[in-house]
Design a protein around this motif. Structure first.
Motif, PDB file in Angstrom:
ATOM      1  N   LEU A  37      37.576  45.696  47.897  1.00 34.64           N
ATOM      2  CA  LEU A  37      38.518  44.637  48.139  1.00 34.64           C
ATOM      3  C   LEU A  37      38.618  43.799  46.920  1.00 34.64           C
ATOM      4  CD1 LEU A  37      37.154  43.323  51.809  1.00 34.64           C
ATOM      5  CD2 LEU A  37      39.070  44.270  50.984  1.00 34.64           C
ATOM      6  N   VAL A  38      37.635  43.729  46.248  1.00 30.83           N
ATOM      7  CA  VAL A  38      37.857  42.956  44.831  1.00 30.83           C
ATOM      8  C   VAL A  38      38.892  43.821  43.997  1.00 30.83           C
ATOM      9  CG1 VAL A  38      36.559  42.496  42.565  1.00 30.83           C
ATOM     10  CG2 VAL A  38      35.334  42.325  44.708  1.00 30.83           C
ATOM     11  N   VAL A  39      38.844  44.925  43.683  1.00 29.90           N
ATOM     12  CA  VAL A  39      39.827  45.745  43.245  1.00 29.90           C
ATOM     13  C   VAL A  39      41.405  45.467  43.891  1.00 29.90           C
ATOM     14  CG1 VAL A  39      41.086  48.118  42.495  1.00 29.90           C
ATOM     15  CG2 VAL A  39      38.422  47.607  42.527  1.00 29.90           C
ATOM     16  N   ALA A  40      41.358  45.377  45.155  1.00 26.85           N
ATOM     17  CA  ALA A  40      42.761  45.228  45.709  1.00 26.85           C
ATOM     18  C   ALA A  40      43.224  43.833  45.472  1.00 26.85           C
ATOM     19  CB  ALA A  40      42.440  45.360  47.471  1.00 26.85           C
ATOM     20  N   SER A  93      30.132  44.040  40.423  1.00 27.03           N
ATOM     21  CA  SER A  93      31.676  43.681  40.299  1.00 27.03           C
ATOM     22  C   SER A  93      31.880  43.301  39.114  1.00 27.03           C
ATOM     23  CB  SER A  93      32.049  43.025  41.773  1.00 27.03           C
ATOM     24  OG  SER A  93      31.881  43.502  42.873  1.00 27.03           O
ATOM     25  N   ILE A  94      31.496  42.076  38.627  1.00 28.30           N
ATOM     26  CA  ILE A  94      31.976  41.371  37.483  1.00 28.30           C
ATOM     27  C   ILE A  94      31.728  42.263  36.353  1.00 28.30           C
ATOM     28  CG2 ILE A  94      31.144  39.291  36.145  1.00 28.30           C
ATOM     29  CD1 ILE A  94      30.218  37.766  38.730  1.00 28.30           C
ATOM     30  N   PHE A 102      37.566  50.680  37.357  1.00 27.64           N
ATOM     31  CA  PHE A 102      38.922  50.902  37.794  1.00 27.64           C
ATOM     32  C   PHE A 102      40.007  49.848  37.377  1.00 27.64           C
ATOM     33  CE2 PHE A 102      37.248  54.606  39.794  1.00 27.64           C
ATOM     34  CZ  PHE A 102      38.046  55.604  39.448  1.00 27.64           C
ATOM     35  N   ILE A 103      39.575  48.716  37.275  1.00 24.31           N
ATOM     36  CA  ILE A 103      40.527  47.589  37.388  1.00 24.31           C
ATOM     37  C   ILE A 103      41.212  47.441  35.969  1.00 24.31           C
ATOM     38  CG2 ILE A 103      40.990  45.151  37.162  1.00 24.31           C
ATOM     39  CD1 ILE A 103      38.976  44.722  39.496  1.00 24.31           C
TER      40      ILE A 103
END
Lengths: 148, 499, 324
Positions: free
Chosen positions: B126-129, B261-262, B315-316
């Motif tokens: 979700l973070v990536v999206a 995530s960060i 991936f971001i």
């Protein structure tokens, strides 16, 4: 004077040698000006930074204690490298099947625990697997055997 | 809500039976190779790269992503059962994971690692999206000056976050940059450092480099030690953690996910740093009773969630800026280029099926890892019992085939041999390979952008400071340098990264 | 029979087989055909090889393997193609730059046009002179006026040093007596992205890499570089129609066999390729990338390469385009 951190000492020397080599080559390429920077400018700047870092690292090794360089075991690395090079040589001339056989045969010697019969079996398995998966299923253009 | 629509579209792509199959194969192969001690995700992805050449871009990327997660997870299995981290990001997992195994709780340890990874993966997807599209919009406005400053920032971050000596890390970045400059100079067409070898005019092959520094070196160093692995061979028992375990781990998983995530987005970050940081944090904030180091389940849950979240959010920058934040992402970029796609912000608008398909497949992949690993743990244990003397020749063969098939050049195999020699020496001298790899990728891009910025702006150096985004990156980079120069913080970094 | 006789008979037999071999071309192809592409997958030469290769397989029932040998300004693939056995089982898919620009650009070039037996031209991709949509330039006349006002200050992006795109830009500059600042990129996609993002005002791009950006409203096409308007975008005017004399270039691909390949084999290939390039579904696949199919005879290809090489070498020399 005594080298107290041999790893750092040698690492520093390695970096200095690399940097000097690149400076020697890059000085032929021209440095240009700020508008049109030449192809030699950036490598020379980076090499100079690398050389100074190498110098600091190696000089520092006289002051700071560090671990000794571990013993290089010749057998695994030398045999592994030869096996890889051999793979290239054989692949170019005799194709993939022979290359795998040659590499596994030589490479197995890198470990003292390899056994001849197992190695032979391994060659068969790897050849079958590579031929089926890479060449047949995936269609990669690898020559299997020498072109007639 | 547009994001949800896009995710649904992506799920449509990822759930085509063909892509599910590739995702599954990827996860399976990745885990299979990742379980092998000493073979990390970089080597795994590099080795398995040829499997994707025959596919289209979307299935290839989905399969590679599957391989990546699989390798991450496989590494954790080895860490818990054998006390050998399959890869650097599961080093901390050995601390409590193997202790749990010794106490007969290998099952729950493996289970919580899978469950934690799955939860982290869902959230990170979700973070990536949600974060990638706005970042890509921003990136479309990047000119050469912005890219240059971003590379500077990325390289400095990579150095700061590297393990070991700071000076040696910077030196390795420089060495990597110089190796990356071999070949034809984009701006002038001059062929540099190629020794008149036509094969070198396009530069040193990245796959060969990555394989030399990660795959071959790892194998050789394993060969130097006695071929004896301490496999945990008692019954593993139920892999399902108890309710008590779950309750204890829940917040650890959440904290690990957030941190991972960060850190995953930062250049040079990714899974490795995430897992270390999460373990440190957990040690500080977890509620008593704390038995860290003696088999505390939170000591497995937190780093495992963090490294999976980090693996995903890394991936971001790759997808939005075309910039790798770690060596694995650099390989992904290589794979995209082989498919004829130039990574960058335009991918999202021009190839939405690729972008959203990949994002959705991240989630699918995580689900697959869960269903794959819980029942298959027994198989992996058997694999660990295969003697190394049989595994390593196979690894060599796959490395060589992998290197050859990138460009069908025999020469690249010799390059692999040569670079392996260099990598081995540097390994013996305690020089970390990760900064070198990032320098190799980012350095040439940095030079290209710098020179282009100077050409377009007719030699005006102030451009790097007058353009706001560029200035922001440079200031952030300078801030990092200053922080690291402060002795008190330096000491902290060493503690944090060495533990 | 003594040993000597055996040896003689063996040698004779081998010799006979070698002599008879050309007659085997009746049965050509009897094993898989390789098409070498001197570029990484994804480029026009690669795509063309895959489309044509698949159809050859359908027609002859022999596998056609597309083998990418990128690198060294296409030297590696081109040299491999020239040195392959002249038996029709190794072909090369080249682009115009490989045979018409490289010889003028590089002093030490390891292959020459005479090393090949030309089969057919394959595909033709128009190029465009494009401007960023936020710039005030609406026609080539605007560009020329601006360039005259500030010589050497207008930046033009291309997919690389020594690309046909750069040669076209220099050609236009020479014929109109102006100067541009050349900004090379690493391939067409980054150049198009930089132009769309406004880093540079102009670019010479393949129409396929410009098209999506034009649709998104970020680019404006000022001219096509060929003598004729593109079939797919007839609304784009040519450079010549806007007062730039003589300039006529596009990015085309060609199929080659090594020199000395038996004529029957070359002819058989040529005939089959011509048939393939006329198929509606093949045309459609090429058209998807804004590319036309252009079948030809070997002689026509030979003449086209010689003419183009002659034209472009003059520009490379006059504009002092350098690559090494």
């Amino acid at each position: 004077m005594r080298i107290r951190s041999p790893k750092d000492f040698w690492a520093g020397l390695f970096f200095i040698a690399v940097a000097l080599g690149f400076i020697a080559l890059a000085s032929r390429y021209g440095t240009g000006n700020m508008h049109r920077m030449g192809p030699g400018l950036f490598p020379i700047l980076v090499s100079m930074l690398l050389a100074s870092l190498g110098l600091i690292v190696s000089l520092r090794s006289f002051v700071i204690d560090g671990s000794p360089v571990p013993r290089f075991q010749l057998r695994p690395i030398a045999i592994s490298l030869s096996a890889i090079a051999l793979f290239g040589l054989v692949l170019a001339r005799l194709g993939l099947l022979a290359a795998i056989a040659a590499m596994v045969l030589v490479g197995a010697a890198a470990s003292r625990e390899s056994r001849p019969l197992e190695t032979a079996g391994l060659i068969v398995v790897l050849i079958a697997f590579s031929a089926v998966v890479f060449v047949w299923l995936l269609g990669l253009p690898i020559p299997l055997w020498p072109d007639a | 809500m547009e994001t949800l629509g896009n995710l649904a579209f992506g799920l449509g792509v990822a759930l085509s039976w063909q892509n599910i199959v590739y995702c599954f194969i990827g996860c399976f192969l990745g885990t299979l190779v990742g379980v092998l001690p000493g073979i990390g995700p970089v080597a795994t992805v590099a080795m398995l790269l040829p499997f994707t050449f025959g596919l289209g871009p979307a299935p290839a990327l989905i399969m590679l992503a599957g391989i990546y997660y699989g390798a991450q997870y496989g590494g954790s299995t080895t860490a818990i059962l054998v006390n050998i981290p399959g890869e650097s990001s599961s080093v901390v997992t050995t601390l409590d994971g193997h202790q749990m195994a010794r106490k007969g709780r290998a099952g729950p340890a493996l289970g919580i690692a899978a469950i934690g990874s799955f939860i982290a993966g869902c959230i990170a997807t979700l973070v990536v999206a949600f974060f990638a599209p706005p970042l890509a919009d921003l990136a479309l406005r990047f000119g050469p000056a912005e890219y240059f400053s971003l590379m500077v920032f990325g390289l400095i971050a990579a150095v700061v976050l590297a393990r070991g000596s700071l000076l040696k890390a910077i030196a390795m970045v420089c060495f990597g940059i110089l190796l990356g400059l071999v070949g034809t100079d984009v701006n002038s067409g001059t062929i540099r450092f190629a020794f008149n070898q036509p094969e070198l005019t396009d530069g040193i092959g990245f796959v060969a480099l990555a394989m030399a520094f990660f795959g071959i070196t790892d194998v050789v160093s394993n060969l130097e030690h006695k071929d004896k692995t301490d496999v945990y061979d008692e019954r593993i028992g139920s892999v399902l953690p108890s309710l008590q375990d779950m309750r204890m781990s829940f917040w650890a998983i959440m904290r690990g996910t957030a941190l991972g995530s960060i850190l995953g987005i930062l250049p040079g970050g990714g899974a490795l740093l995430a897992s270390f940081a999460a373990y440190m944090l957990e040690k500080k904030v977890a509620k008593p009773p704390r038995n860290f180091g003696e088999g505390d389940i939170r000591g497995v849950a937190a780093p495992e969630s963090a490294n999976n979240a980090g693996a995903q959010t890394s991936f971001i920058p790759m997808l939005t800026l075309g910039i790798p934040s770690n060596p694995t992402m650099a390989l992904m970029i290589g794979a995209l280029m082989i498919q004829g796609i130039a990574p960058g912000p335009q991918v999202m608008t021009e190839r939405p099926e690729l972008f959203w398909g990949l994002v959705a497949s991240m989630w699918v992949g995580n689900l697959m890892l869960l269903v794959l690993n819980l029942p298959l743990i027994g198989v992996w244990v058997k694999l660990l019992a295969v003697p190394y003397r049989l595994l390593f020749p196979a690894i060599f063969v796959f490395c060589c085939i992998g290197v050859f098939t990138v460009d069908n050049k025999i020469f690249d195999i010799y390059v692999l041999a040569g670079l392996s020699a260099v990598a081995y020496v540097l390994f013996k001298l305690d020089c970390e390979p990760a900064p070198l790899i990032l320098g190799f990728i980012l350095g040439p891009m940095m030079e290209e952008q710098m020179r282009r910025a100077m050409m377009i702006n007719f030699g005006d150096v102030t451009i790097f400071l007058t353009r706001p985004i560029s200035a922001a990156f440079l200031i952030a980079a300078a801030g990092m340098v200053m922080l690291i120069a402060l002795p008190s913080l330096r000491a902290k970094r060493e503690v944090a990264l060495q533990e | 029979m003594d040993f000597k006789t055996i040896r003689f008979l063996t040698a004779a037999a081998v010799g006979l087989v070698l002599l008879v071999q050309p007659a085997f071309s009746q049965t050509y192809p009897s094993k898989p055909i390789h098409i070498l592409v001197p570029y990484a997958p994804g480029g026009i030469a690669d795509i063309a090889s895959r489309i044509v290769g698949a159809k050859l397989t359908e027609a002859w029932g022999q596998q056609v393997v597309v083998e990418n040998k990128p690198g060294g300004n296409a030297f590696i693939g081109m040299t491999a193609g020239a040195k392959a056995p002249a038996d029709g089982y190794t072909l090369t898919m080249a682009t115009v730059g490989d045979v018409a620009i490289n010889p003028a650009l590089f002093k030490d070039i390891p292959y020459k046009w005479d090393d090949y037996a030309p089969i057919s031209t394959i595909s033709d991709a128009p190029m465009v002179w494009a401007a960023n949509a936020a710039t005030p330039y609406r026609s080539i006349a605007d560009v020329l006026a601006a360039a005259k006002a500030q010589p050497g200050r207008l930046s033009v992006g291309t997919p690389g040093n020594g690309s046909i795109n750069q040669v076209v830009m220099e050609w236009m500059a020479l014929n109109t007596g102006i100067q541009f600042q050349h900004i090379p990129y690493k391939g067409g996609a980054p150049a198009a992205a930089a132009l769309a993002g406004g880093d540079i005002p102009f670019g010479v791009l393949a129409s396929s890499s410009a098209a999506p950006q034009v649709k998104a409203g970020r680019l404006r096409v000022l001219a096509v570089t060929g003598a004729q308007p593109s079939k797919f975008n007839p609304e784009w005017p040519t450079l010549q129609s806007q007062g730039v004399k003589d300039v006529d270039a596009s990015n085309w691909t060609l199929l080659l066999a090594p020199k000395g390949t038996p004529k029957e084999i070359v002819d058989k290939l040529q005939a089959e390729v011509a048939k393939i390039l006329a198929m509606p579904d093949v045309k459609e696949r090429f058209a998807g990338g804004g590319v036309e199919t252009i079948p030809s005879t070997g002689a026509e290809l030979d003449a086209k390469v010689k003419k183009t090489a002659q034209q472009l070498s003059v520009i490379v020399e006059k504009a002092k385009i350098k690559a090494d």
